[in-house]
Scaffold this motif. Structure first.
Motif, PDB file in Angstrom:
ATOM      1  N   ILE A 122       0.939  -1.235   0.070  1.00  0.00           N
ATOM      2  CA  ILE A 122      -0.128  -0.074  -0.191  1.00  0.00           C
ATOM      3  C   ILE A 122       0.882   1.242   0.060  1.00  0.00           C
ATOM      4  O   ILE A 122       1.822   1.134   0.786  1.00  0.00           O
ATOM      5  CB  ILE A 122      -1.032   0.121   1.396  1.00  0.00           C
ATOM      6  CG1 ILE A 122      -2.046  -1.081   0.849  1.00  0.00           C
ATOM      7  CG2 ILE A 122      -1.614   1.328   1.614  1.00  0.00           C
ATOM      8  CD1 ILE A 122      -2.859  -1.262   2.058  1.00  0.00           C
ATOM      9  N   GLY A 123       0.416   2.308  -1.056  1.00  0.00           N
ATOM     10  CA  GLY A 123       1.423   3.376  -0.924  1.00  0.00           C
ATOM     11  C   GLY A 123       0.315   4.650  -1.083  1.00  0.00           C
ATOM     12  O   GLY A 123      -0.944   4.372  -1.113  1.00  0.00           O
ATOM     13  N   THR A 124       0.893   5.855  -1.109  1.00  0.00           N
ATOM     14  CA  THR A 124       0.021   7.060  -1.126  1.00  0.00           C
ATOM     15  C   THR A 124      -0.534   7.306  -2.549  1.00  0.00           C
ATOM     16  O   THR A 124      -0.996   8.178  -2.695  1.00  0.00           O
ATOM     17  CB  THR A 124       0.767   8.269  -0.568  1.00  0.00           C
ATOM     18  OG1 THR A 124       1.941   8.227  -1.229  1.00  0.00           O
ATOM     19  CG2 THR A 124       1.030   8.011   1.065  1.00  0.00           C
ATOM     20  N   ARG A 125       0.197   6.643  -3.697  1.00  0.00           N
ATOM     21  CA  ARG A 125      -0.438   6.534  -4.722  1.00  0.00           C
ATOM     22  C   ARG A 125      -0.261   5.285  -5.613  1.00  0.00           C
ATOM     23  O   ARG A 125       0.389   4.412  -4.807  1.00  0.00           O
ATOM     24  CB  ARG A 125       0.110   7.717  -5.746  1.00  0.00           C
ATOM     25  CG  ARG A 125       1.740   7.508  -5.660  1.00  0.00           C
ATOM     26  CD  ARG A 125       2.327   8.762  -6.490  1.00  0.00           C
ATOM     27  NE  ARG A 125       3.859   8.566  -6.789  1.00  0.00           N
ATOM     28  CZ  ARG A 125       4.847   9.440  -6.172  1.00  0.00           C
ATOM     29  NH1 ARG A 125       4.506  10.436  -5.502  1.00  0.00           N
ATOM     30  NH2 ARG A 125       6.035   9.167  -6.506  1.00  0.00           N
ATOM     31  N   ASN A 126      -0.674   5.096  -6.948  1.00  0.00           N
ATOM     32  CA  ASN A 126      -0.368   3.786  -7.526  1.00  0.00           C
ATOM     33  C   ASN A 126       0.994   3.415  -7.801  1.00  0.00           C
ATOM     34  O   ASN A 126       1.126   2.146  -7.947  1.00  0.00           O
ATOM     35  CB  ASN A 126      -1.434   3.621  -8.567  1.00  0.00           C
ATOM     36  CG  ASN A 126      -3.007   3.579  -7.948  1.00  0.00           C
ATOM     37  OD1 ASN A 126      -2.937   3.185  -6.907  1.00  0.00           O
ATOM     38  ND2 ASN A 126      -3.760   4.101  -8.721  1.00  0.00           N
ATOM     39  N   ALA A 127       1.927   4.258  -7.987  1.00  0.00           N
ATOM     40  CA  ALA A 127       2.987   3.813  -8.595  1.00  0.00           C
ATOM     41  C   ALA A 127       4.170   4.745  -8.300  1.00  0.00           C
ATOM     42  O   ALA A 127       3.789   5.727  -7.481  1.00  0.00           O
ATOM     43  CB  ALA A 127       3.192   3.924 -10.124  1.00  0.00           C
ATOM     44  N   MET A 128       5.399   4.344  -8.336  1.00  0.00           N
ATOM     45  CA  MET A 128       6.636   5.117  -7.979  1.00  0.00           C
ATOM     46  C   MET A 128       6.567   5.761  -6.440  1.00  0.00           C
ATOM     47  O   MET A 128       6.654   6.656  -6.281  1.00  0.00           O
ATOM     48  CB  MET A 128       6.957   6.167  -8.973  1.00  0.00           C
ATOM     49  CG  MET A 128       7.304   5.458 -10.308  1.00  0.00           C
ATOM     50  SD  MET A 128       7.373   7.071 -11.298  1.00  0.00           S
ATOM     51  CE  MET A 128       9.040   7.711 -10.795  1.00  0.00           C
ATOM     52  N   VAL A 129       6.198   4.873  -5.557  1.00  0.00           N
ATOM     53  CA  VAL A 129       5.950   5.089  -4.188  1.00  0.00           C
ATOM     54  C   VAL A 129       6.663   4.357  -3.174  1.00  0.00           C
ATOM     55  O   VAL A 129       6.954   3.296  -3.421  1.00  0.00           O
ATOM     56  CB  VAL A 129       4.469   5.138  -3.955  1.00  0.00           C
ATOM     57  CG1 VAL A 129       3.893   3.867  -3.958  1.00  0.00           C
ATOM     58  CG2 VAL A 129       4.026   5.814  -2.644  1.00  0.00           C
ATOM     59  N   ILE A 130       7.202   4.862  -2.098  1.00  0.00           N
ATOM     60  CA  ILE A 130       7.643   4.145  -0.948  1.00  0.00           C
ATOM     61  C   ILE A 130       6.471   3.812  -0.156  1.00  0.00           C
ATOM     62  O   ILE A 130       5.516   4.312   0.056  1.00  0.00           O
ATOM     63  CB  ILE A 130       8.380   5.120  -0.117  1.00  0.00           C
ATOM     64  CG1 ILE A 130       9.472   5.743  -0.739  1.00  0.00           C
ATOM     65  CG2 ILE A 130       8.813   4.296   1.246  1.00  0.00           C
ATOM     66  CD1 ILE A 130      10.354   6.573  -0.173  1.00  0.00           C
TER      67      ILE A 130
END
Length: 290
Positions: A176-184
């Protein structure tokens, strides 16, 4: 800052012994970010990219030995069937450019609790192959993480490879991230089934000072699953598995999410991931979706 560029593995070990403060660099996807943001400036960089043998992988018995220079992109393309959980996690790493440069060994060296490769490595029971001029040492993955961004490597050691058991059953990774891609990751979870020994492996990321197992959840699931009859997963057992996974975490509040949210999310991810893996096993898919 000194820049050291050995051309052979022996030279790399010699330089690391002479300059233990030197920071190894392969893809540079972590190290260069730290330097560019002025969060750290190593006394020296030890560039391992010229060493061809680090870019090799091999099958050794029931293990896949992944060289320290094997990129995420190659792992996805070449090892998705043997290491499906790690391949799934690799797909979530950064952008295509990052996946073309970054490596699992680099993720291990950085030892960030949020590293995407850590949960599947824990779930599978991987072993880190560390080497120095003094010899080779095999470090079980559960003993590798010693603190926030700290690992068990000695100052003169380098990671040469990671030894990962080939999948003996379905594996899944969830993030789970704060957006759908390129996220920690706000938090992440991996599960690996080994029906031959009735084992359920787990790995938790970004929800404790270090990546970690959920041993109580593993023991519970191993005893609750209908290995012989391949019956449906009991919803109550799945829910209890999720609760035990969440109870094994020690999250904090930070800019990416609150501790309470991480705890809730882990329980949901674990329940779902176990369900996906068990459905694959019941359907006769031995390795799950890569």
């Amino acid at each position: 800052m000194d820049f050291l560029r050995p051309l052979t593995w022996v030279d790399a070990l010699t330089l690391k012994a002479e300059r233990p403060e030197a920071t190894p660099i392969q893809g540079g996807t972590d190290v260069m970010v730290e330097i560019n943001l002025d969060k750290g400036r190593p006394a020296a960089l030890l560039d391992l990219t010229p060493i061809a043998e680090l870019r090799e992988w091999s099958r050794e018995g029931g293990e896949i030995r992944v060289g320290a220079g094997v990129t995420y992109s190659r792992l996805i393309a070449e090892l998705g069937a043997e290491l499906p959980g790690l391949a799934q996690a690799s797909r979530t790493v950064g952008s295509p450019q990052i996946r073309n440069r970054g490596t699992v060994a680099g993720n291990l060296g950085a030892a960030s609790p949020a590293g995407d490769s850590h949960p599947p490595l824990l779930a599978c029971g991987a072993v880190v192959e560390a080497e120095s001029v003094r010899g080779t040492r095999l470090i079980p993955i559960g003993e590798f993480y010693t603190g926030v961004k700290r690992n068990a490597l000695a100052p003169d050691e380098l990671i040469r490879a990671v030894r990962v058991p080939a999948a003996a059953g379905p594996q899944y990774f969830s993030k789970i991230g704060t957006r759908n891609a390129m996220v920690i990751a706000v938090c992440s979870f991996a599960v690996a089934l080994d029906p031959s020994v009735r084992r359920v492996g787990t790995g938790i990321g970004s929800a404790a000072p270090t990546p970690r197992h959920a041993p109580r959840a593993e023991d519970f699931a191993a005893g609750a699953l209908d290995w012989d009859g391949r019956g449906p997963l009991d919803p109550g057992a799945a829910r209890r598995f999720g609760e035990l996974v969440a109870a094994s975490a020690a999250p904090i509040d930070d800019v990416r999410g609150r501790a309470a949210y991480r705890t809730h999310a882990l329980a949901v991810m674990a329940r779902r991931a176990l369900g996906w893996a068990w459905d694959d096993f019941r359907a006769g898919d031995r390795r799950g979706s890569a």
